[in-house]
Design an enzyme around this catalytic site. Structure first.
Site, PDB file in Angstrom:
ATOM      1  N   VAL A  47      -2.805   0.308  -1.125  1.00 51.64           N
ATOM      2  CA  VAL A  47      -2.490  -0.816  -2.076  1.00 51.64           C
ATOM      3  C   VAL A  47      -1.137  -1.459  -1.398  1.00 51.64           C
ATOM      4  O   VAL A  47      -1.210  -2.836  -1.358  1.00 51.64           O
ATOM      5  CB  VAL A  47      -2.356  -0.393  -3.561  1.00 51.64           C
ATOM      6  CG1 VAL A  47      -1.740  -1.635  -4.227  1.00 51.64           C
ATOM      7  CG2 VAL A  47      -3.681   0.181  -3.881  1.00 51.64           C
ATOM      8  N   CYS A  48      -0.292  -0.794  -1.094  1.00 53.97           N
ATOM      9  CA  CYS A  48       1.150  -1.285  -0.367  1.00 53.97           C
ATOM     10  C   CYS A  48       0.829  -2.051   1.015  1.00 53.97           C
ATOM     11  O   CYS A  48       1.076  -3.080   1.247  1.00 53.97           O
ATOM     12  CB  CYS A  48       2.019  -0.187  -0.222  1.00 53.97           C
ATOM     13  SG  CYS A  48       2.592   0.733  -1.549  1.00 53.97           S
ATOM     14  N   ALA A  49      -0.265  -1.499   1.621  1.00 52.85           N
ATOM     15  CA  ALA A  49      -0.614  -2.115   2.882  1.00 52.85           C
ATOM     16  C   ALA A  49      -1.436  -3.548   2.785  1.00 52.85           C
ATOM     17  O   ALA A  49      -1.548  -4.117   3.424  1.00 52.85           O
ATOM     18  CB  ALA A  49      -1.479  -1.203   3.595  1.00 52.85           C
TER      19      ALA A  49
END
Length: 155
Positions: free
Chosen positions: A46-48
């Site tokens: 998700v961060c990516a």
């Protein structure tokens, strides 16, 4: 706990912008709106998606007298490697390795030793103007476009 309407906790952290070491303080952004992304871990799925989304829209955010920083518990070394993996990140990825700043903002998940996901907007006077703490599932993750809409409300 940092809440809307309160003064944002002051901080100074080290980190990376692309491959450059930086030291960032809240006071560096006096007079500007500041979007603060808290995220759990570099290299996570998700961060990516979220960090590149904000990087892609950075110009539009800056056009609204705002800057972006991102904070998590990863080291500066991890941030540099992740920035390289993402093709470069043009805003500071800041290392809060002891979770001190995350705790002040109410964003530390101390039981697992990471920062939870969320977005704060701090106005030019240093007050928290917007807060969104994200719970699972990842569909609750704010996009840069949603944050641009919140910045419109400050103008």
């Amino acid at each position: 706990m940092a809440n809307v309407g309160s003064t944002a906790p002051d901080f100074t952290l080290t980190g990376a912008v692309n491959q450059d070491d930086v030291e960032v303080s809240l006071s560096d952004y006096a007079g500007k709106n500041l979007v603060v992304l808290f995220y759990p871990l570099a290299f996570s799925p998700v961060c990516a998606e979220q960090v590149p989304d904000f990087n892609e829209k950075l110009g539009a955010i800056q056009a609204k007298n705002a800057e972006v920083i991102a904070i998590n518990r990863d080291s500066t070394f991890a941030h540099k490697a992740w920035s390289k993996e993402l093709g470069g990140v043009d805003f500071p990825l800041l290392a809060d390795m002891n979770l001190g700043v995350s705790k002040e903002f109410g964003m530390a998940l101390e039981e697992v030793g990471i920062t939870t996901r969320g977005v704060f907007i701090i106005d030019g006077a240093g007050n928290i103007a917007f807060k969104h703490v994200e719970a699972a599932p990842p569909e609750n993750t704010l996009t840069a476009d949603q944050v641009l809409g919140e910045l419109d409300k400050l103008q």
